[in-house]
Design a protein around this motif. Structure first.
Motif, PDB file in Angstrom:
ATOM      1  N   PHE A 143       0.839  -1.186   0.000  1.00 15.84           N
ATOM      2  CA  PHE A 143       0.000   0.000   0.000  1.00 15.84           C
ATOM      3  C   PHE A 143       0.880   1.243   0.000  1.00 15.84           C
ATOM      4  O   PHE A 143       1.964   1.253   0.586  1.00 15.84           O
ATOM      5  CB  PHE A 143      -0.896   0.029   1.241  1.00 15.84           C
ATOM      6  N   GLY A 144       0.394   2.291  -0.642  1.00 18.99           N
ATOM      7  CA  GLY A 144       1.116   3.553  -0.631  1.00 18.99           C
ATOM      8  C   GLY A 144       0.377   4.595  -1.453  1.00 18.99           C
ATOM      9  O   GLY A 144      -0.556   4.278  -2.188  1.00 18.99           O
ATOM     10  N   SER A 145       0.815   5.837  -1.314  1.00 16.80           N
ATOM     11  CA  SER A 145       0.213   6.941  -2.056  1.00 16.80           C
ATOM     12  C   SER A 145       0.889   7.089  -3.416  1.00 16.80           C
ATOM     13  O   SER A 145       1.915   6.461  -3.694  1.00 16.80           O
ATOM     14  CB  SER A 145       0.371   8.244  -1.265  1.00 16.80           C
ATOM     15  N   VAL A 146       0.339   7.965  -4.246  1.00 16.30           N
ATOM     16  CA  VAL A 146       0.963   8.226  -5.547  1.00 16.30           C
ATOM     17  C   VAL A 146       2.338   8.843  -5.356  1.00 16.30           C
ATOM     18  O   VAL A 146       3.259   8.618  -6.152  1.00 16.30           O
ATOM     19  CB  VAL A 146       0.048   9.107  -6.431  1.00 16.30           C
TER      20      VAL A 146
ATOM     21  N   SER B 274       1.314   1.753 -21.732  1.00 15.86           N
ATOM     22  CA  SER B 274       1.980   3.059 -21.657  1.00 15.86           C
ATOM     23  C   SER B 274       1.686   3.939 -22.866  1.00 15.86           C
ATOM     24  O   SER B 274       2.271   5.015 -23.005  1.00 15.86           O
ATOM     25  CB  SER B 274       3.497   2.870 -21.538  1.00 15.86           C
ATOM     26  N   GLY B 275       0.815   3.504 -23.736  1.00 16.95           N
ATOM     27  CA  GLY B 275       0.440   4.314 -24.892  1.00 16.95           C
ATOM     28  C   GLY B 275       1.375   4.125 -26.073  1.00 16.95           C
ATOM     29  O   GLY B 275       2.168   3.183 -26.120  1.00 16.95           O
TER      30      GLY B 275
ATOM     31  N   GLY C 257      -5.808  -1.582 -11.390  1.00 14.04           N
ATOM     32  CA  GLY C 257      -5.743  -0.388 -12.223  1.00 14.04           C
ATOM     33  C   GLY C 257      -4.583   0.520 -11.902  1.00 14.04           C
ATOM     34  O   GLY C 257      -4.589   1.694 -12.258  1.00 14.04           O
ATOM     35  N   THR C 258      -3.581  -0.007 -11.227  1.00 18.59           N
ATOM     36  CA  THR C 258      -2.383   0.778 -10.913  1.00 18.59           C
ATOM     37  C   THR C 258      -1.322   0.529 -11.970  1.00 18.59           C
ATOM     38  O   THR C 258      -1.300  -0.514 -12.606  1.00 18.59           O
ATOM     39  CB  THR C 258      -1.821   0.386  -9.541  1.00 18.59           C
TER      40      THR C 258
ATOM     41  N   LEU D  19       0.040   5.907 -12.282  1.00 22.46           N
ATOM     42  CA  LEU D  19      -1.421   5.973 -12.172  1.00 22.46           C
ATOM     43  C   LEU D  19      -1.874   5.049 -11.042  1.00 22.46           C
ATOM     44  O   LEU D  19      -1.547   3.862 -11.042  1.00 22.46           O
ATOM     45  CB  LEU D  19      -2.098   5.538 -13.477  1.00 22.46           C
ATOM     46  N   LEU D  20      -2.600   5.606 -10.099  1.00 17.03           N
ATOM     47  CA  LEU D  20      -3.243   4.784  -9.071  1.00 17.03           C
ATOM     48  C   LEU D  20      -4.741   4.982  -9.215  1.00 17.03           C
ATOM     49  O   LEU D  20      -5.331   5.873  -8.619  1.00 17.03           O
ATOM     50  CB  LEU D  20      -2.765   5.194  -7.668  1.00 17.03           C
ATOM     51  N   SER D  21      -5.335   4.171 -10.048  1.00 18.47           N
ATOM     52  CA  SER D  21      -6.773   4.259 -10.289  1.00 18.47           C
ATOM     53  C   SER D  21      -7.454   3.068  -9.629  1.00 18.47           C
ATOM     54  O   SER D  21      -6.823   2.275  -8.940  1.00 18.47           O
ATOM     55  CB  SER D  21      -7.053   4.265 -11.789  1.00 18.47           C
ATOM     56  N   ASN D  22      -8.730   2.963  -9.844  1.00 17.33           N
ATOM     57  CA  ASN D  22      -9.473   1.856  -9.258  1.00 17.33           C
ATOM     58  C   ASN D  22     -10.508   1.375 -10.261  1.00 17.33           C
ATOM     59  O   ASN D  22     -11.673   1.739 -10.200  1.00 17.33           O
ATOM     60  CB  ASN D  22     -10.156   2.301  -7.961  1.00 17.33           C
TER      61      ASN D  22
END
Length: 281
Positions: A159-162, A218-219, A234-235, A249-252
């Protein structure tokens, strides 16, 4: 502590497939199953260490299915965790803490031991209403196998922040450039981030993903030298040394259910928008 030609069985005498190399676990070419529902068999009343030993027993009973191309394997990364434990002669959680102390003292990414959040749950994005756990997960690892192992595993659970994840990406960049203040040498970083599979056999370095032409998360602008990784919920982290650009990106994507697939097309587009916006500056 290990060499590129080292076999898994050199460290794990119980491992049944004597020719599988550690690097084949790292680049997913070993033939180990991509996933197995260990959580359905883990006994709740056991300690974390007992659950871990039960999973390793289940791993040794799984068949090997070698194929020509790499297939991402959670089971392979779980096995890597057992190798780390043997190399360091410590439980996995202590190995992680030791590595942080020696290499990443500022890194705050961490496991939630026994699935207990380190901060109030309101500070964590809700992940999914889990049918198996019968509640909305918030501050608990989403992966069922990692959750069943008490939140500590080598394939999931951090666990962690962006900011935390970005700091790790910037540290990787500094190691790549040879200006890192950690003990990891530039040539070690280069080894782990260079292609380890032939073209067409899998876009993998050692542990890191490489962009797959025409379908990379990565596009379309990130160069073939880029490295990164994605997470099931989704990370993602991608770094391109040519652009000297790091995108985290830290999405959900699983909030409305893990069957939701729309994010697979959105994530590369987000990377494209970022590159295009920077080019206009």
């Amino acid at each position: 502590k290990w060499k590129l030609e080292a076999k898994v069985s050199d460290y794990l005498d119980w491992f049944p497939y004597k020719n599988v190399k550690i690097v084949e676990l790292l680049n997913h070419s070993s033939g180990m199953l991509w996933w197995s529902p260990f959580y359905e068999k883990i006994k709740d009343m056991q300690s974390r260490s007992e659950k871990w030993q039960q999973v390793l027993q289940l791993v040794r009973e799984l068949p090997l299915a070698p194929q020509d191309t790499s297939v991402y394997s959670d089971v392979g990364f779980i096995t890597l965790g057992a190798v780390l434990e043997k190399i360091y002669d410590k439980p996995l959680l202590e190995v992680w803490q030791l590595l942080k102390e020696n290499f990443y003292p500022r890194l705050t990414l961490d496991f939630h031991e026994d699935n207990v959040p380190k901060n109030p749950s309101k500070y964590y994005a809700p992940t999914e209403r889990c049918r198996w756990r019968n509640r909305i997960l918030q501050g608990e690892v989403h992966d069922e196998n990692a959750w069943s192992l008490g939140g500590v595993s080598s394939h999931a659970g951090l666990f962690g922040s962006v900011d935390d994840v970005s700091w790790y990406g910037l540290l990787l960049r500094s190691q790549w450039l040879g200006v890192s203040k950690t003990l990891i040498r530039k040539k070690t970083t280069e080894l782990f981030t260079m292609r380890s599979r032939p073209m067409g056999k899998g876009d993998w370095a050692l542990g890191f993903m490489l962009p797959t032409k025409g379908s990379s998360s990565s596009g379309t602008y990130f160069s073939p030298l880029s490295v990164g990784h994605t997470g099931f919920t989704g990370t993602s982290l991608w770094y391109d040394p040519n652009l000297d650009l790091l995108v985290v990106l830290l999405s959900n994507r699983v909030f409305f259910g893990r069957e939701t697939k729309n994010f697979a097309s959105l994530r590369p587009q987000v990377h494209n928008w970022i590159v295009e916006s920077l080019r206009r500056v």
